[in-house]
Structures are given as structure tokens and as C-alpha cells.
Design an enzyme around this catalytic site. Structure first.
Site, short mmCIF file in Angstrom:
data_model
loop_
_atom_site.label_atom_id
_atom_site.label_comp_id
_atom_site.label_asym_id
_atom_site.label_seq_id
_atom_site.Cartn_x
_atom_site.Cartn_y
_atom_site.Cartn_z
N GLU A 145 43.53 -13.91 -1.85
CA GLU A 145 41.71 -14.32 -2.17
C GLU A 145 41.89 -13.58 -4.12
O GLU A 145 40.75 -13.44 -4.73
CB GLU A 145 40.99 -13.45 -0.77
N HIS A 190 32.41 -9.44 3.15
CA HIS A 190 34.00 -9.83 3.72
C HIS A 190 34.84 -8.97 2.96
O HIS A 190 34.94 -8.32 2.77
CB HIS A 190 34.30 -11.44 2.27
N THR A 193 32.11 -10.45 12.91
CA THR A 193 31.48 -11.29 12.01
C THR A 193 30.04 -11.95 12.76
O THR A 193 29.64 -11.69 11.77
CB THR A 193 32.38 -12.82 12.63
N LYS A 242 28.58 -9.28 0.15
CA LYS A 242 27.69 -11.02 -0.47
C LYS A 242 26.63 -10.07 -0.90
O LYS A 242 25.46 -9.53 -1.18
CB LYS A 242 27.67 -11.66 0.81
N ARG A 265 38.88 -3.98 8.35
CA ARG A 265 38.29 -5.10 9.13
C ARG A 265 37.55 -4.33 10.31
O ARG A 265 36.34 -4.62 11.17
CB ARG A 265 39.18 -5.57 9.58
N PHE A 303 29.59 -25.53 9.45
CA PHE A 303 28.97 -23.95 8.76
C PHE A 303 29.58 -23.72 6.76
O PHE A 303 28.91 -22.80 6.28
CB PHE A 303 28.79 -22.69 9.30
N TYR A 314 37.41 -19.82 0.63
CA TYR A 314 36.98 -20.35 1.73
C TYR A 314 37.65 -21.81 2.31
O TYR A 314 37.22 -21.86 3.38
CB TYR A 314 35.43 -20.35 2.45
N ASN A 347 25.84 -11.84 6.78
CA ASN A 347 26.83 -11.03 6.88
C ASN A 347 26.92 -9.35 6.49
O ASN A 347 28.04 -8.97 6.47
CB ASN A 347 27.51 -11.39 8.06
N ARG A 362 28.43 -4.24 8.92
CA ARG A 362 27.83 -4.89 9.88
C ARG A 362 26.88 -4.71 10.93
O ARG A 362 25.59 -5.25 11.36
CB ARG A 362 28.05 -6.09 10.26
P1 CMP Z 1 33.47 -14.04 6.22
O1 CMP Z 1 33.96 -12.45 6.98
O2 CMP Z 1 33.07 -13.96 5.02
O3 CMP Z 1 34.74 -14.74 6.94
C1 CMP Z 1 34.53 -16.61 6.43
C2 CMP Z 1 32.40 -16.16 6.68
O4 CMP Z 1 31.91 -18.07 7.45
C3 CMP Z 1 32.15 -15.62 7.66
O5 CMP Z 1 32.03 -14.12 6.83
C4 CMP Z 1 30.78 -16.03 7.97
O6 CMP Z 1 29.96 -15.61 6.87
C5 CMP Z 1 31.13 -17.36 7.86
N1 CMP Z 1 30.98 -17.99 9.45
C6 CMP Z 1 32.07 -17.45 10.02
N2 CMP Z 1 32.06 -17.77 11.90
C7 CMP Z 1 30.31 -19.22 11.53
C8 CMP Z 1 29.24 -19.50 11.82
N3 CMP Z 1 29.80 -19.59 13.24
N4 CMP Z 1 28.55 -20.13 11.61
C9 CMP Z 1 28.15 -19.63 10.53
N5 CMP Z 1 28.95 -18.84 10.00
C10 CMP Z 1 29.41 -18.47 10.39
#
Ligand code: CMP
Length: 148
Positions: free
Chosen positions: A142, A131, A107, A25, A101, A73, A65, A128, A118
Site C-alpha cells: 500500500e 482504511h 469494516t 477517506k 486496526r 463492490f 484494492y 467507512n 468507525r
Molecule cells: P477498507 O478497510 O478500506 O478495505 C476494503 C474496503 O472495501 C472496506 O474498507 C470497505 O470500504 C469496502 N467493503 C468491504 N466489504 C464491503 C461490502 N460488503 N460492501 C461494500 N463495500 C465493502
């Protein structure tokens, strides 16, 4: 244990040569963590079969997404992932989806276990670091969004 039952169990545990997709990211690209992240997967024994730096369009990000489109969010997530360059990659190996994973971690980076990407490198939720696809179905979707 019956030989056939044992064989079936072993087959379930090893998903021979599957593929997964990762996105390094914008926060990780900005912090010069591309090499560190790629090394972790290479050191584990996985192969990079596609690797590209690119800028996701809003349309691509919304498709990528789409399962989160009703979450509060969503706008912030799309805005962040399209804000700067990302690195997208397809990685190949045995059980690569599950293992990736685990290597990526929870996350919320501040809850991710030390030793995970992470957990070691991030602090945020939107920002974070990385992905990774969570299933073969997600990978198919994807990869088609990102490598059009
Ligand atoms: P990712 O693994 O890219 O998949 C979905 C993304 O949504 C996740 O990482 C986070 O960056 C984002 N995400 C998931 N939960 C939340 C949350 N509660 N608040 C803000 N962003 C979120």
C-alpha cells in the site's frame, strides 16, 4: 516458566517500531474529521512519519484494492476512494498495525464498537471513514502505491 520461553513469548507480543498506512477517506475529509482522527493516533503515542492530502487516480485505487477486484463492490469502492481528496499517512510505533486496526474498528461502521473510529464517527461500509493496513505485507504494498 523457563526463562527462554518467557523471553520468546515477550518478543512475540512486542513488534518494536513497525509502521502502518492509513487513508482518511473522502467522507471523513469532507466532514472535517482529519484533526480528530490524527489526534486519536497521536494521543495513543504513535508518530506520524508521512502525511499528505492527495487525490488517488483510478489506476492507483485499482492497484491499492486489487485483492478485492472480483468482489461485487469493487467498482463502487474505486469510484468512492477516487471521488475527492483523501489524506494518506504512515504511522509508526510498537505493534502499530494491530493496535491501529483495533482503533479503526469493524469494516461495517454500523457494527463497529463504540470507542473505535468507525464506531464513533461512521455509519457506512464504502464510506467507512478510514482504511488501515492489515499486515506488514499489506503495508509494503500500500505504501508503494500511495507514496510513489
Ligand atoms: P477498507 O478497510 O478500506 O478495505 C476494503 C474496503 O472495501 C472496506 O474498507 C470497505 O470500504 C469496502 N467493503 C468491504 N466489504 C464491503 C461490502 N460488503 N460492501 C461494500 N463495500 C465493502
Amino acid at each position: 516458566m523457563d526463562k527462554k520461553v518467557r523471553q520468546r513469548r515477550n518478543q512475540k507480543e512486542v513488534n518494536l517500531t513497525e509502521q502502518t498506512l492509513i487513508i482518511i477517506k473522502p467522507d471523513a475529509v469532507e466532514r472535517n474529521l482529519i484533526g480528530e482522527i490524527i489526534s486519536r493516533f497521536e494521543n495513543k503515542g504513535f508518530k506520524f512519519v508521512k502525511l499528505q492530502m492527495l487525490s488517488l487516480t483510478k489506476e492507483m485505487a485499482e492497484k491499492f484494492y486489487s485483492e478485492h477486484k472480483d468482489k461485487r463492490f469493487f467498482t463502487e469502492l474505486v469510484s468512492f476512494i477516487t471521488s475527492r481528496n483523501v489524506v494518506v499517512a504512515v504511522i509508526e510505533g510498537e505493534n502499530v498495525i494491530t493496535i491501529t486496526r483495533l482503533m479503526v474498528g469493524a469494516t461495517k461502521s454500523f457494527e463497529a464498537a463504540p470507542g473505535s473510529i468507525r464506531g464513533d464517527l461512521g455509519l457506512g461500509i464504502t464510506n467507512n471513514i478510514i482504511h488501515a493496513s492489515d499486515s506488514p505485507q499489506s503495508f509494503e504494498k500500500e505504501v508503494n502505491v500511495v507514496f510513489t
